[in-house]
Design a protein around this motif. Sequence first.
Motif, PDB file in Angstrom:
ATOM      1  N   TRP A  21      14.625   4.197   3.284  1.00 27.26           N
ATOM      2  CA  TRP A  21      15.425   3.469   3.853  1.00 27.26           C
ATOM      3  C   TRP A  21      14.801   1.875   4.288  1.00 27.26           C
ATOM      4  CZ3 TRP A  21      20.376   3.660   6.170  1.00 27.26           C
ATOM      5  CH2 TRP A  21      20.796   4.728   5.629  1.00 27.26           C
ATOM      6  N   SER A  22      13.527   1.729   3.241  1.00 23.52           N
ATOM      7  CA  SER A  22      13.055   0.626   3.566  1.00 23.52           C
ATOM      8  C   SER A  22      13.119  -0.606   2.619  1.00 23.52           C
ATOM      9  CB  SER A  22      11.238   0.970   3.517  1.00 23.52           C
ATOM     10  OG  SER A  22      10.884   1.549   2.294  1.00 23.52           O
ATOM     11  N   THR A  23      14.124  -0.637   2.030  1.00 27.53           N
ATOM     12  CA  THR A  23      14.403  -1.676   1.130  1.00 27.53           C
ATOM     13  C   THR A  23      14.905  -2.785   1.982  1.00 27.53           C
ATOM     14  OG1 THR A  23      15.340  -0.350  -0.681  1.00 27.53           O
ATOM     15  CG2 THR A  23      16.086  -2.548  -0.723  1.00 27.53           C
ATOM     16  N   PRO A  24      14.258  -4.153   2.112  1.00 28.57           N
ATOM     17  CA  PRO A  24      14.515  -5.137   2.999  1.00 28.57           C
ATOM     18  C   PRO A  24      15.635  -6.001   2.785  1.00 28.57           C
ATOM     19  CG  PRO A  24      12.843  -5.826   1.230  1.00 28.57           C
ATOM     20  CD  PRO A  24      13.044  -4.351   0.969  1.00 28.57           C
ATOM     21  N   GLY A  25      16.213  -6.519   3.810  1.00 31.88           N
ATOM     22  CA  GLY A  25      17.299  -7.359   3.705  1.00 31.88           C
ATOM     23  C   GLY A  25      18.871  -6.839   3.998  1.00 31.88           C
ATOM     24  N   VAL A  26      19.783  -7.621   3.825  1.00 32.87           N
ATOM     25  CA  VAL A  26      20.924  -7.329   4.235  1.00 32.87           C
ATOM     26  C   VAL A  26      21.814  -7.539   2.863  1.00 32.87           C
ATOM     27  CG1 VAL A  26      20.821  -7.588   6.904  1.00 32.87           C
ATOM     28  CG2 VAL A  26      21.602  -9.660   5.086  1.00 32.87           C
ATOM     29  N   ASP A  27      23.042  -7.042   2.944  1.00 33.74           N
ATOM     30  CA  ASP A  27      24.148  -7.351   1.813  1.00 33.74           C
ATOM     31  C   ASP A  27      24.822  -8.935   2.065  1.00 33.74           C
ATOM     32  OD1 ASP A  27      26.037  -6.953   3.779  1.00 33.74           O
ATOM     33  OD2 ASP A  27      26.966  -5.031   2.701  1.00 33.74           O
ATOM     34  N   ALA A  28      25.521  -9.015   1.007  1.00 34.57           N
ATOM     35  CA  ALA A  28      26.262 -10.282   1.061  1.00 34.57           C
ATOM     36  C   ALA A  28      27.108 -10.527   2.318  1.00 34.57           C
ATOM     37  CB  ALA A  28      26.991 -10.510  -0.126  1.00 34.57           C
ATOM     38  N   HIS A  29      27.474  -9.383   3.065  1.00 34.03           N
ATOM     39  CA  HIS A  29      28.230  -9.528   4.211  1.00 34.03           C
ATOM     40  C   HIS A  29      27.344  -9.256   5.462  1.00 34.03           C
ATOM     41  CE1 HIS A  29      31.602  -8.919   1.522  1.00 34.03           C
ATOM     42  NE2 HIS A  29      30.814  -7.978   0.788  1.00 34.03           N
ATOM     43  N   GLY A  30      26.233  -9.505   5.401  1.00 32.42           N
ATOM     44  CA  GLY A  30      25.329  -9.339   6.605  1.00 32.42           C
ATOM     45  C   GLY A  30      25.003  -8.087   6.832  1.00 32.42           C
ATOM     46  N   ARG A  31      25.419  -7.032   6.203  1.00 32.97           N
ATOM     47  CA  ARG A  31      25.208  -5.669   6.961  1.00 32.97           C
ATOM     48  C   ARG A  31      24.021  -5.041   6.396  1.00 32.97           C
ATOM     49  NH1 ARG A  31      30.952  -3.554   4.167  1.00 32.97           N
ATOM     50  NH2 ARG A  31      29.607  -4.483   2.462  1.00 32.97           N
ATOM     51  N   GLY A  32      23.305  -3.976   7.208  1.00 34.39           N
ATOM     52  CA  GLY A  32      22.020  -3.546   6.785  1.00 34.39           C
ATOM     53  C   GLY A  32      22.277  -2.727   5.547  1.00 34.39           C
ATOM     54  N   LEU A  33      21.072  -2.434   4.875  1.00 37.27           N
ATOM     55  CA  LEU A  33      21.216  -1.640   3.574  1.00 37.27           C
ATOM     56  C   LEU A  33      21.137  -0.206   3.730  1.00 37.27           C
ATOM     57  CD1 LEU A  33      19.141  -3.825   1.333  1.00 37.27           C
ATOM     58  CD2 LEU A  33      21.441  -3.986   1.691  1.00 37.27           C
ATOM     59  N   ILE A  34      21.979   0.654   3.163  1.00 37.99           N
ATOM     60  CA  ILE A  34      21.936   2.090   3.366  1.00 37.99           C
ATOM     61  C   ILE A  34      21.365   2.822   2.200  1.00 37.99           C
ATOM     62  CG2 ILE A  34      23.497   4.132   2.988  1.00 37.99           C
ATOM     63  CD1 ILE A  34      25.704   2.466   4.431  1.00 37.99           C
ATOM     64  N   GLY A  35      20.168   3.410   2.652  1.00 37.12           N
ATOM     65  CA  GLY A  35      19.361   3.840   1.412  1.00 37.12           C
ATOM     66  C   GLY A  35      19.844   5.228   0.788  1.00 37.12           C
ATOM     67  N   ALA A  36      20.065   4.926  -0.421  1.00 40.60           N
ATOM     68  CA  ALA A  36      20.762   6.011  -1.067  1.00 40.60           C
ATOM     69  C   ALA A  36      20.215   6.448  -2.638  1.00 40.60           C
ATOM     70  CB  ALA A  36      22.299   6.060  -1.342  1.00 40.60           C
ATOM     71  N   PHE A  37      19.055   5.987  -2.850  1.00 44.07           N
ATOM     72  CA  PHE A  37      18.418   6.086  -3.978  1.00 44.07           C
ATOM     73  C   PHE A  37      17.388   7.532  -4.295  1.00 44.07           C
ATOM     74  CE2 PHE A  37      14.219   3.878  -3.790  1.00 44.07           C
ATOM     75  CZ  PHE A  37      14.413   3.563  -2.430  1.00 44.07           C
ATOM     76  N   VAL A  38      16.056   7.184  -3.674  1.00 41.67           N
ATOM     77  CA  VAL A  38      15.208   8.140  -3.864  1.00 41.67           C
ATOM     78  C   VAL A  38      15.898   9.734  -3.336  1.00 41.67           C
ATOM     79  CG1 VAL A  38      13.803   7.797  -1.750  1.00 41.67           C
ATOM     80  CG2 VAL A  38      12.706   8.746  -3.811  1.00 41.67           C
ATOM     81  N   ALA A  39      15.031  10.624  -4.000  1.00 38.48           N
ATOM     82  CA  ALA A  39      15.670  11.861  -3.932  1.00 38.48           C
ATOM     83  C   ALA A  39      15.006  12.804  -2.838  1.00 38.48           C
ATOM     84  CB  ALA A  39      15.677  12.726  -5.203  1.00 38.48           C
ATOM     85  N   GLU A  40      15.398  12.217  -1.631  1.00 41.60           N
ATOM     86  CA  GLU A  40      14.902  12.933  -0.289  1.00 41.60           C
ATOM     87  C   GLU A  40      16.029  13.231   0.802  1.00 41.60           C
ATOM     88  OE1 GLU A  40      11.412  10.759   0.612  1.00 41.60           O
ATOM     89  OE2 GLU A  40      12.461   9.847   2.311  1.00 41.60           O
ATOM     90  N   MET A  41      16.097  13.844   1.696  1.00 40.44           N
ATOM     91  CA  MET A  41      17.192  13.969   2.362  1.00 40.44           C
ATOM     92  C   MET A  41      16.944  13.186   3.976  1.00 40.44           C
ATOM     93  SD  MET A  41      18.513  17.915   1.922  1.00 40.44           S
ATOM     94  CE  MET A  41      17.148  18.805   1.901  1.00 40.44           C
ATOM     95  N   ASP A  42      18.005  13.004   4.602  1.00 36.60           N
ATOM     96  CA  ASP A  42      17.656  12.039   5.956  1.00 36.60           C
ATOM     97  C   ASP A  42      17.354  13.226   7.047  1.00 36.60           C
ATOM     98  OD1 ASP A  42      17.924   9.901   4.556  1.00 36.60           O
ATOM     99  OD2 ASP A  42      19.747   9.375   5.165  1.00 36.60           O
ATOM    100  N   PHE A  43      17.800  14.457   6.720  1.00 33.46           N
ATOM    101  CA  PHE A  43      17.689  15.464   7.941  1.00 33.46           C
ATOM    102  C   PHE A  43      16.262  15.755   8.152  1.00 33.46           C
ATOM    103  CE2 PHE A  43      21.251  16.748   4.888  1.00 33.46           C
ATOM    104  CZ  PHE A  43      21.800  15.933   5.162  1.00 33.46           C
ATOM    105  N   PRO A  44      16.146  15.998   9.683  1.00 33.94           N
ATOM    106  CA  PRO A  44      14.731  16.411  10.035  1.00 33.94           C
ATOM    107  C   PRO A  44      14.425  17.994   9.378  1.00 33.94           C
ATOM    108  CG  PRO A  44      16.301  16.852  12.063  1.00 33.94           C
ATOM    109  CD  PRO A  44      17.086  16.117  10.807  1.00 33.94           C
ATOM    110  N   PRO A  45      13.046  18.038   9.634  1.00 35.79           N
ATOM    111  CA  PRO A  45      12.508  19.234   8.748  1.00 35.79           C
ATOM    112  C   PRO A  45      13.021  20.695   9.415  1.00 35.79           C
ATOM    113  CG  PRO A  45      10.814  18.357   9.982  1.00 35.79           C
ATOM    114  CD  PRO A  45      12.005  17.524  10.204  1.00 35.79           C
ATOM    115  N   ALA A  46      12.911  21.615   8.775  1.00 35.16           N
ATOM    116  CA  ALA A  46      13.278  23.001   9.094  1.00 35.16           C
ATOM    117  C   ALA A  46      12.235  23.452  10.141  1.00 35.16           C
ATOM    118  CB  ALA A  46      13.087  24.156   8.176  1.00 35.16           C
ATOM    119  N   PRO A  47      12.706  23.988  11.338  1.00 34.39           N
ATOM    120  CA  PRO A  47      11.488  24.344  12.458  1.00 34.39           C
ATOM    121  C   PRO A  47      10.258  25.199  11.842  1.00 34.39           C
ATOM    122  CG  PRO A  47      13.667  24.807  12.925  1.00 34.39           C
ATOM    123  CD  PRO A  47      13.908  24.610  11.978  1.00 34.39           C
ATOM    124  N   ALA A  48      10.468  26.000  10.981  1.00 31.03           N
ATOM    125  CA  ALA A  48       9.409  26.695  10.342  1.00 31.03           C
ATOM    126  C   ALA A  48       8.366  25.885   9.792  1.00 31.03           C
ATOM    127  CB  ALA A  48       9.927  28.019   9.625  1.00 31.03           C
TER     128      ALA A  48
END
Length: 396
Positions: A21-48
Amino acid sequence: MAHPYDALTADAMRDGGSWKWSTPGVDAHGRGLIGAFVAEMDFPPAPAVAEAVRASVDANHFGYLADAWVAEMATACAAFWADRFGWAPDPDRIRPLPDVLTGLTATIRHFTPPGSPVLLPTPAYMPFLRVPGMLDRELVRVPMAHDKADEPADGDWSLDLDALDAAFSTSGAGLLVLVNPHNPTGRVLRAEELAGITEVVERHGARVFADEIHAPLTFDGRVHRPYAASSAAAAAHTVTATSASKAWNLPGLKCGQLILSNADDAARWTEVGYLSEHGTATPGVLASTAAYAHGRGWLDDVLTYLDGNRALLAGADLPGIEVTVPEGTYLAWLDATALGLEEPPSAYFTREAGVVMTDGAACGGLGGMRLNLAMARPVLADALERVAAASAVIRR
Ligand SMILES: Cc1ncc(COP(=O)(O)O)c(C=O)c1O
């Protein structure tokens, strides 16, 4: 019904600061970038997993790896594989690695004839296109077979066995890199496909590096089939690598597993494996043990959530883009060739849609993009709407 993951916002992810999620900048419409490239999940870890890491801090487990911790991880990994995939590797032959990439490096170095080329079906996981060259080995790309589908479809990518056979013949390659479930097409190979691969590899007296890092991530009742378990011949010519890092989302903890499936390889590894094992992180081993032993409920919940995201993708109307809904992994392949863009598609969609995907060219698959689905569903819905709008502009 709403899931707690639905509440993970793009802003919160950006504040979290991971690479995804750390790609800097915004898109041509001024919206924040959505990180969808590197293979990891946005979810918090398993409690265990979180608890294991906390416990490792409390107990000051920052020292070098003890044999007992390696043995516990191997036992937990073997038990998980036995329950989930019907194959119980010998825990004595499950060795620690810092990561799967190190497993490939070690396999090329120690289990193939010096100087022999390496076969890689493409599109492929990006670093695999570079590793052989870094070890002074020729990389031989073997394009996968692909039936173009009119409708979003899965299962239309396959290994081209004739092409593999021919590539072995002409190059004299000593190794096939076999990723299953496959990144980036999401294919989960059937038993007959594994048997076909074995036939080709045996014909050429070659070896297989079986990358099964995505093994627990399968959908629609499909079950991962460990390649080394598919026949005695496969067990004899295969070195398997896996990790809890994809399914339980802990790639930064630097821990994987090398699974050896014959006595000769196990004996050789005791001679040559030391350096490859050395970088394995102690907290990563403890966390991986917890994931395999106590993280199944969390994993099943994540799989259900990801399946909902797959359904969202399957139902999306992305003009001019051919979508491959993954059978396994949380990575989807979007083929944008029909849009006729004059720039890499990922550059276009980063600028015009604000969705940062992996460009197909980096995977050896020109015209495609790899979309990571492992994000909050409302964020994915937004990403898909943006991609649809940006592709519709071209199609108009
Ligand atoms: C197929 C595949 N292999 C290997 C890796 C990298 O794993 P590691 O970080 O353990 O080297 C990834 C990461 O996305 C992957 O998708």
